[in-house]
Motif scaffolding. Structure first.
Motif, PDB file in Angstrom:
ATOM      1  N   ALA A   1      36.027  18.528 -68.774  1.00  0.00           N
ATOM      2  CA  ALA A   1      36.163  18.628 -67.034  1.00  0.00           C
ATOM      3  C   ALA A   1      36.891  19.900 -66.540  1.00  0.00           C
ATOM      4  O   ALA A   1      36.735  19.298 -64.569  1.00  0.00           O
ATOM      5  CB  ALA A   1      37.962  18.380 -67.529  1.00  0.00           C
ATOM      6  N   ARG A   2      36.447  21.104 -66.467  1.00  0.00           N
ATOM      7  CA  ARG A   2      35.737  22.357 -66.050  1.00  0.00           C
ATOM      8  C   ARG A   2      34.790  21.956 -65.293  1.00  0.00           C
ATOM      9  O   ARG A   2      35.025  22.333 -64.030  1.00  0.00           O
ATOM     10  CB  ARG A   2      36.570  23.614 -66.694  1.00  0.00           C
ATOM     11  N   ALA A   3      33.552  22.103 -65.956  1.00  0.00           N
ATOM     12  CA  ALA A   3      32.214  21.444 -65.541  1.00  0.00           C
ATOM     13  C   ALA A   3      32.434  20.529 -64.377  1.00  0.00           C
ATOM     14  O   ALA A   3      31.827  21.028 -63.396  1.00  0.00           O
ATOM     15  CB  ALA A   3      31.567  21.593 -66.541  1.00  0.00           C
ATOM     16  N   LEU A   4      32.385  19.287 -64.852  1.00  0.00           N
ATOM     17  CA  LEU A   4      32.972  18.026 -63.722  1.00  0.00           C
ATOM     18  C   LEU A   4      33.514  18.850 -62.405  1.00  0.00           C
ATOM     19  O   LEU A   4      33.630  18.301 -61.116  1.00  0.00           O
ATOM     20  CB  LEU A   4      33.806  17.179 -64.067  1.00  0.00           C
ATOM     21  N   ALA A   5      35.117  19.713 -62.612  1.00  0.00           N
ATOM     22  CA  ALA A   5      35.993  19.674 -61.671  1.00  0.00           C
ATOM     23  C   ALA A   5      35.241  20.356 -60.137  1.00  0.00           C
ATOM     24  O   ALA A   5      35.170  21.069 -58.995  1.00  0.00           O
ATOM     25  CB  ALA A   5      36.775  20.389 -61.950  1.00  0.00           C
ATOM     26  N   GLN A   6      33.648  21.384 -61.126  1.00  0.00           N
ATOM     27  CA  GLN A   6      32.982  21.905 -60.049  1.00  0.00           C
ATOM     28  C   GLN A   6      32.706  20.738 -58.851  1.00  0.00           C
ATOM     29  O   GLN A   6      31.368  21.579 -57.643  1.00  0.00           O
ATOM     30  CB  GLN A   6      31.862  22.790 -60.561  1.00  0.00           C
ATOM     31  N   SER A   7      32.764  19.938 -59.745  1.00  0.00           N
ATOM     32  CA  SER A   7      32.201  18.459 -58.403  1.00  0.00           C
ATOM     33  C   SER A   7      29.907  18.094 -58.625  1.00  0.00           C
ATOM     34  O   SER A   7      29.112  18.967 -57.046  1.00  0.00           O
ATOM     35  CB  SER A   7      31.947  18.568 -57.725  1.00  0.00           C
ATOM     36  N   PRO A   8      29.707  19.201 -59.524  1.00  0.00           N
ATOM     37  CA  PRO A   8      28.413  18.940 -59.524  1.00  0.00           C
ATOM     38  C   PRO A   8      27.578  17.476 -59.428  1.00  0.00           C
ATOM     39  O   PRO A   8      27.815  16.410 -59.956  1.00  0.00           O
ATOM     40  CB  PRO A   8      28.325  19.867 -60.660  1.00  0.00           C
ATOM     41  N   SER A   9      26.171  17.358 -59.412  1.00  0.00           N
ATOM     42  CA  SER A   9      24.946  16.594 -59.464  1.00  0.00           C
ATOM     43  C   SER A   9      24.632  16.401 -60.617  1.00  0.00           C
ATOM     44  O   SER A   9      24.257  15.923 -61.867  1.00  0.00           O
ATOM     45  CB  SER A   9      23.954  17.128 -58.624  1.00  0.00           C
ATOM     46  N   ILE A  10      24.713  17.650 -61.653  1.00  0.00           N
ATOM     47  CA  ILE A  10      24.177  18.408 -62.976  1.00  0.00           C
ATOM     48  C   ILE A  10      24.888  18.819 -63.575  1.00  0.00           C
ATOM     49  O   ILE A  10      25.922  19.727 -63.100  1.00  0.00           O
ATOM     50  CB  ILE A  10      22.654  19.222 -62.918  1.00  0.00           C
ATOM     51  N   LEU A  11      25.067  17.737 -65.401  1.00  0.00           N
ATOM     52  CA  LEU A  11      25.959  18.966 -66.602  1.00  0.00           C
ATOM     53  C   LEU A  11      25.325  19.615 -67.240  1.00  0.00           C
ATOM     54  O   LEU A  11      24.220  18.233 -68.070  1.00  0.00           O
ATOM     55  CB  LEU A  11      26.755  17.700 -67.276  1.00  0.00           C
ATOM     56  N   LEU A  12      25.256  20.665 -67.757  1.00  0.00           N
ATOM     57  CA  LEU A  12      24.710  21.178 -68.950  1.00  0.00           C
ATOM     58  C   LEU A  12      25.518  21.422 -70.086  1.00  0.00           C
ATOM     59  O   LEU A  12      26.237  21.888 -69.577  1.00  0.00           O
ATOM     60  CB  LEU A  12      24.039  22.028 -69.158  1.00  0.00           C
ATOM     61  N   LEU A  13      24.793  20.698 -71.033  1.00  0.00           N
ATOM     62  CA  LEU A  13      25.808  21.681 -71.753  1.00  0.00           C
ATOM     63  C   LEU A  13      25.052  21.601 -73.380  1.00  0.00           C
ATOM     64  O   LEU A  13      23.958  21.401 -73.734  1.00  0.00           O
ATOM     65  CB  LEU A  13      26.025  19.955 -72.506  1.00  0.00           C
ATOM     66  N   ASP A  14      25.517  22.913 -73.932  1.00  0.00           N
ATOM     67  CA  ASP A  14      24.769  23.574 -75.194  1.00  0.00           C
ATOM     68  C   ASP A  14      25.764  23.618 -76.171  1.00  0.00           C
ATOM     69  O   ASP A  14      27.162  23.983 -76.792  1.00  0.00           O
ATOM     70  CB  ASP A  14      25.248  25.233 -74.669  1.00  0.00           C
ATOM     71  N   GLU A  15      25.272  22.495 -77.177  1.00  0.00           N
ATOM     72  CA  GLU A  15      26.419  22.269 -78.265  1.00  0.00           C
ATOM     73  C   GLU A  15      27.061  21.832 -78.214  1.00  0.00           C
ATOM     74  O   GLU A  15      28.433  22.051 -78.936  1.00  0.00           O
ATOM     75  CB  GLU A  15      26.023  23.618 -79.110  1.00  0.00           C
ATOM     76  N   PRO A  16      27.896  21.339 -77.106  1.00  0.00           N
ATOM     77  CA  PRO A  16      28.928  20.237 -77.222  1.00  0.00           C
ATOM     78  C   PRO A  16      29.337  19.607 -78.417  1.00  0.00           C
ATOM     79  O   PRO A  16      31.318  19.934 -78.898  1.00  0.00           O
ATOM     80  CB  PRO A  16      28.971  19.341 -76.053  1.00  0.00           C
ATOM     81  N   THR A  17      28.859  19.196 -79.200  1.00  0.00           N
ATOM     82  CA  THR A  17      29.567  18.799 -80.745  1.00  0.00           C
ATOM     83  C   THR A  17      29.986  19.415 -81.758  1.00  0.00           C
ATOM     84  O   THR A  17      30.155  19.513 -82.416  1.00  0.00           O
ATOM     85  CB  THR A  17      28.454  17.129 -81.201  1.00  0.00           C
TER      86      THR A  17
END
Length: 251
Positions: A148-164
């Motif tokens: 959610a914090r990353a989405l609050a940046q209003s980005p075009s791209i999400l980068l996720l490192d081992e999210p699970t």
């Protein structure tokens, strides 16, 4: 259509190559899984994309815009990054998500910032947790806060490192389904470094395999085959249909 174009990324630690000649492209609405054995360079590649690490060569273009020529603050308005390790914090869920607005803020928090945070907290199902400290949350809940914090940046791209990583099966499924839904509903791009092949096959629609520091193969969902997986992981597998989903089974 907005396209992310990565060309010839190379990064070395003390002259020891970690990734070399990494090139690929990605369109809006697509989820790319980066796959490879431990130490293949998956996390390093993510950090090179948003210039947490500075690659020795290569470019990262969003449309015609060279992201590596931008300030770190400007990059953060285009790329939301969820690292593998999250710092412990006594901030509430609401405060943590609001931190994602920093790349857009002036000297004070504006009404637009609050509106964006309210909307994301609602979409992510975090409303009932908004005033709780992040340190009190379960692993799955805390991971949703970081997304959610990353989405609050209003980005075009999400980068996720081992999210699970370190999540139980239910939370693994929920987090990956959440990422898939956000990418599709918001028209974002997402790049996920991930170990679990079956989660990748279930939720991603493109796959980039890294072997010997380089791109070994790249495939869309329909083109993924057992031979690619065997060549990278050194394990014989079959890909079968179970319950309407493709699964990778070692044999």
């Amino acid at each position: 259509m907005m396209i992310l174009s990565v060309d010839n990324i190379r990064f070395s630690y003390n002259s020891h190559p970690v990734i070399e000649n990494i090139s690929f492209s990605l369109e809006k609405g697509r989820l790319l899984a980066i796959l490879g054995v431990n130490g293949a360079g998956k996390s390093t590649l993510l950090k090179c994309l948003n210039r947490v690490l500075r690659p020795q060569t290569g470019s990262v273009l969003l449309g015609k815009e060279d992201l590596h020529r931008l300030s770190q603050n400007a990059i953060a308005r285009r790329m939301g990054y969820v690292p593998q390790q999250h710092p412990q914090t006594q901030l509430t869920v609401y405060e943590s998500v609001l931190l994602g607005r920093r790349p857009h803020m002036g000297l004070t928090v504006g009404q637009t910032d609050y509106a964006v945070v309210d909307q994301i907290i609602g979409q992510m199902g975090l409303t009932d947790l908004a005033l709780r400290p992040v340190s009190d949350l379960s692993g799955g809940e805390a991971q949703k806060v970081m997304i959610a914090r990353a989405l609050a940046q209003s980005p075009s791209i999400l980068l996720l490192d081992e999210p699970t990583s370190n999540l139980d099966l239910k939370n693994q499924m929920e987090v990956m389904a959440l990422i898939r839904n956000v990418v599709s509903s918001r028209g974002l791009m997402a790049i996920v470094a991930i170990h679990d092949l079956n989660l990748a096959v279930r939720f991603a629609d493109r796959f980039l395999f890294i072997k010997d520091h380089q791109v070994h193969a790249m495939a869309d969902k329909d083109d993924l085959c057992a031979e690619m997986i065997e060549a990278v992981y050194g394990v014989e597998v079959v890909i079968q249909q179970v319950g309407g989903h493709r699964v990778v089974v070692p044999v």
